[in-house]
Design an enzyme around this catalytic site. Structure first.
Site, PDB file in Angstrom:
ATOM      1  NE  ARG A 225      -4.245  -1.354  -0.020  1.00 13.37           N
ATOM      2  CZ  ARG A 225      -4.507  -2.076  -0.630  1.00 13.37           C
ATOM      3  NH1 ARG A 225      -3.495  -2.240  -1.823  1.00 13.37           N
ATOM      4  NH2 ARG A 225      -5.772  -2.859  -0.863  1.00 13.37           N
ATOM      5  CG  HIS A 273      -3.406  -0.174  -7.193  1.00 16.76           C
ATOM      6  ND1 HIS A 273      -3.810   0.331  -5.890  1.00 16.76           N
ATOM      7  CD2 HIS A 273      -3.570  -1.591  -6.896  1.00 16.76           C
ATOM      8  CE1 HIS A 273      -4.100  -0.467  -5.236  1.00 16.76           C
ATOM      9  NE2 HIS A 273      -3.888  -1.830  -5.637  1.00 16.76           N
TER      10      HIS A 273
HETATM   11  P1  NDP Z   1      -2.408 -11.539   4.091  1.00 15.88           P
HETATM   12  O1  NDP Z   1      -3.380 -11.025   5.095  1.00 15.88           O
HETATM   13  O2  NDP Z   1      -2.718 -12.925   3.462  1.00 15.88           O
HETATM   14  O3  NDP Z   1      -0.972 -11.679   4.518  1.00 15.88           O
HETATM   15  C1  NDP Z   1      -0.398 -10.624   5.324  1.00 15.88           C
HETATM   16  C2  NDP Z   1       1.115 -11.096   5.700  1.00 15.88           C
HETATM   17  O4  NDP Z   1       1.659  -9.874   6.385  1.00 15.88           O
HETATM   18  C3  NDP Z   1       1.166 -12.404   6.540  1.00 15.88           C
HETATM   19  O5  NDP Z   1       2.086 -13.119   6.360  1.00 15.88           O
HETATM   20  C4  NDP Z   1       1.279 -11.581   7.791  1.00 15.88           C
HETATM   21  O6  NDP Z   1       1.912 -12.312   8.814  1.00 15.88           O
HETATM   22  C5  NDP Z   1       2.123 -10.311   7.589  1.00 15.88           C
HETATM   23  N1  NDP Z   1       2.115  -9.507   8.440  1.00 15.88           N
HETATM   24  C6  NDP Z   1       1.047  -8.576   8.850  1.00 15.88           C
HETATM   25  N2  NDP Z   1       1.460  -7.613   9.828  1.00 15.88           N
HETATM   26  C7  NDP Z   1       2.603  -7.808  10.189  1.00 15.88           C
HETATM   27  C8  NDP Z   1       3.586  -7.191  10.859  1.00 15.88           C
HETATM   28  N3  NDP Z   1       3.140  -6.301  11.813  1.00 15.88           N
HETATM   29  N4  NDP Z   1       4.868  -7.847  11.029  1.00 15.88           N
HETATM   30  C9  NDP Z   1       5.248  -8.529  10.135  1.00 15.88           C
HETATM   31  N5  NDP Z   1       4.409  -9.310   9.244  1.00 15.88           N
HETATM   32  C10 NDP Z   1       3.255  -8.842   9.354  1.00 15.88           C
HETATM   33  O7  NDP Z   1      -2.262 -10.646   2.944  1.00 15.88           O
HETATM   34  P2  NDP Z   1      -2.139 -10.816   1.281  1.00 15.88           P
HETATM   35  O8  NDP Z   1      -0.872 -11.637   1.147  1.00 15.88           O
HETATM   36  O9  NDP Z   1      -3.535 -11.566   0.631  1.00 15.88           O
HETATM   37  O10 NDP Z   1      -2.050  -9.369   0.587  1.00 15.88           O
HETATM   38  C11 NDP Z   1      -1.239  -8.379   1.041  1.00 15.88           C
HETATM   39  C12 NDP Z   1      -1.257  -7.172   0.517  1.00 15.88           C
HETATM   40  O11 NDP Z   1      -1.023  -6.911  -0.701  1.00 15.88           O
HETATM   41  C13 NDP Z   1      -2.841  -6.656   0.799  1.00 15.88           C
HETATM   42  O12 NDP Z   1      -3.117  -6.205   1.964  1.00 15.88           O
HETATM   43  C14 NDP Z   1      -2.549  -5.494  -0.233  1.00 15.88           C
HETATM   44  O13 NDP Z   1      -2.611  -4.338   0.460  1.00 15.88           O
HETATM   45  C15 NDP Z   1      -1.705  -5.548  -1.084  1.00 15.88           C
HETATM   46  N6  NDP Z   1      -2.312  -5.863  -2.575  1.00 15.88           N
HETATM   47  C16 NDP Z   1      -1.754  -5.104  -3.453  1.00 15.88           C
HETATM   48  C17 NDP Z   1      -2.187  -5.368  -4.878  1.00 15.88           C
HETATM   49  C18 NDP Z   1      -1.847  -4.580  -6.028  1.00 15.88           C
HETATM   50  O14 NDP Z   1      -2.273  -4.957  -7.159  1.00 15.88           O
HETATM   51  N7  NDP Z   1      -0.666  -3.786  -5.822  1.00 15.88           N
HETATM   52  C19 NDP Z   1      -3.126  -6.408  -5.139  1.00 15.88           C
HETATM   53  C20 NDP Z   1      -3.463  -7.365  -4.118  1.00 15.88           C
HETATM   54  C21 NDP Z   1      -3.173  -7.051  -2.671  1.00 15.88           C
HETATM   55  P3  NDP Z   1       1.229 -13.543   9.677  1.00 15.88           P
HETATM   56  O15 NDP Z   1       1.483 -14.627   8.438  1.00 15.88           O
HETATM   57  O16 NDP Z   1       1.911 -13.969  10.823  1.00 15.88           O
HETATM   58  O17 NDP Z   1      -0.262 -13.613   9.581  1.00 15.88           O
HETATM   59  C1  OXD Z   2      -6.076  -5.383  -3.511  1.00 15.33           C
HETATM   60  C2  OXD Z   2      -5.528  -4.355  -4.359  1.00 15.33           C
HETATM   61  O1  OXD Z   2      -5.924  -5.091  -2.305  1.00 15.33           O
HETATM   62  O2  OXD Z   2      -5.940  -4.148  -5.658  1.00 15.33           O
HETATM   63  O3  OXD Z   2      -6.712  -6.192  -3.963  1.00 15.33           O
HETATM   64  O4  OXD Z   2      -4.451  -3.654  -4.037  1.00 15.33           O
END
Ligand code: NDP
Ligand code: OXD
Length: 310
Positions: A225, A273
């Site tokens: 983000r 994005h």
């Molecule tokens: P998930 O919720 O499945 O995974 C999040 C990961 O981040 C987990 O491994 C979690 O740890 C880790 N995490 C969260 N908080 C912390 C912290 N404080 N310290 C260390 N690790 C942390 O998310 P997704 O993989 O599905 O998606 C990730 C992000 O990608 C989305 O939130 C979105 O912002 C972004 N995104 C961007 C897109 C784009 O087009 N640019 C498209 C889709 C998503 P744990 O495994 O221990 O829970």
């Molecule tokens: C998502 C994104 O979070 O598009 O799916 O960034």
């Protein structure tokens, strides 16, 4: 059927009405702001205006149309007990892996040195090359998407480490976790990929303190983000030569302001994005399924753990 309202703060979600009705003509759909949501039971959202959801007293579910839920969870008026669901779709990790692999190769193969915007066009000079196994990549976030991206990079032969909140064991990936695990990952990351969700703990994580812990000449890829990044810290680290370059796909305000210095910085690639976009079928299908679940009093698909914030 429960009453469903489409809410987009920066994007009019009215375009979703027709495909939702095509998927299930029994849905009762309105669009904000024509409807104020006083009767709405399901809010389908992309970055709703702050405070708006708290004014809708009959909500039973907030459904994000994206994988990230930061835009809905930062609403102070949102009842902490209200279920929130997000999109989880196999097309997302697959598309994100492609995008991140391309960005990694941009730096790994030295294309950023061959196609630099601030250098004269006609120079025949090969950038130094090294084997993927010798290239150390750090992935912040090992969730649904980050975990798959880390494995895709590892399958390509890169030396990959990852960072999560709780311990994660992924084959071939060196795992680090918790605040105490971050420095070790940063020290080893020549290319840092951010795939964290935006939470109070991760906001601003791509800032001066983190950059200083990366090896000199490291590159940053931000596909999480925009609010993870402190743009002025990035520009300072690039201008000082500490960082080599950045690929940035997400921004705090989108579209990125045409006057923003990131657009023209010679070591920054800005993309709109586009790294991973869920298929229309998955988004529509999950919304319809969750509408039925609400109607039957069942828990939604892909619920978010409200307490942990993602
Ligand atoms: P998930 O919720 O499945 O995974 C999040 C990961 O981040 C987990 O491994 C979690 O740890 C880790 N995490 C969260 N908080 C912390 C912290 N404080 N310290 C260390 N690790 C942390 O998310 P997704 O993989 O599905 O998606 C990730 C992000 O990608 C989305 O939130 C979105 O912002 C972004 N995104 C961007 C897109 C784009 O087009 N640019 C498209 C889709 C998503 P744990 O495994 O221990 O829970
Ligand atoms: C998502 C994104 O979070 O598009 O799916 O960034």
């Amino acid at each position: 059927m429960p009453k469903l309202i489409l809410i987009g703060g920066i994007l009019d979600l009215g375009f979703m009405k027709a495909p939702l009705l095509a998927a299930d003509p029994r849905l009762d759909i309105t669009v904000w702001p024509e409807d104020d949501g006083a009767e709405a039971e399901i809010a389908v959202c992309w970055r709703p205006p702050a405070g708006l959801l708290g004014t809708m007293p009959k909500l039973k579910l907030v459904q994000s149309i994206a994988a990230g839920v930061d835009g809905v969870l930062n609403d102070a008026g949102l009842d902490p007990a209200l279920p929130v669901a997000r999109i989880v779709d196999d097309s997302l990790p697959a598309a994100m892996s492609e995008f991140v692999l391309w960005s990694v190769l941009w730096f790994h193969r030295g294309l950023d040195q061959v196609v630099l915007r601030d250098r004269p066009a006609i120079i025949w000079q090969r950038p130094p090359q090294q084997a993927a196994a010798d290239r150390r990549i750090g992935v912040l976030g090992l969730g649904e998407i980050g975990g798959r991206v880390a494995r895709a990079l590892s399958a390509q032969g890169f030396a990959v480490a990852g960072w999560s909140r709780s311990p994660r064991s992924l084959p071939g990936i060196a795992g680090h976790h918790g605040p105490e695990g971050l420095d070790a990952l940063l020290a080893e990351s020549e290319i840092l990929v951010n795939l964290l969700p935006l939470t109070p703990r991760t906001r601003g994580i791509l800032g001066a303190a983190t950059f200083a812990k990366l090896p000199r000449g490291a590159a940053v890829i931000n596909v999480g983000r925009g609010e993870h990044l402190v743009p002025e810290d990035l520009i300072a680290a690039l201008d000082s030569g500490h960082l080599r370059g950045a690929v940035l796909d997400v921004f705090a305000a989108e579209p990125l302001d045409p006057a923003h210095p990131l657009w023209t910085h010679p070591r920054v690639l800005v993309t709109p994005h586009m790294a991973a976009i869920a298929s229309d079928g998955a988004v529509i299908g999950q919304i319809v399924e969750n509408a039925w679940r609400v109607a039957c009093g069942r828990p939604p698909l892909n619920p978010v753990e409200r307490g942990r914030g993602y």
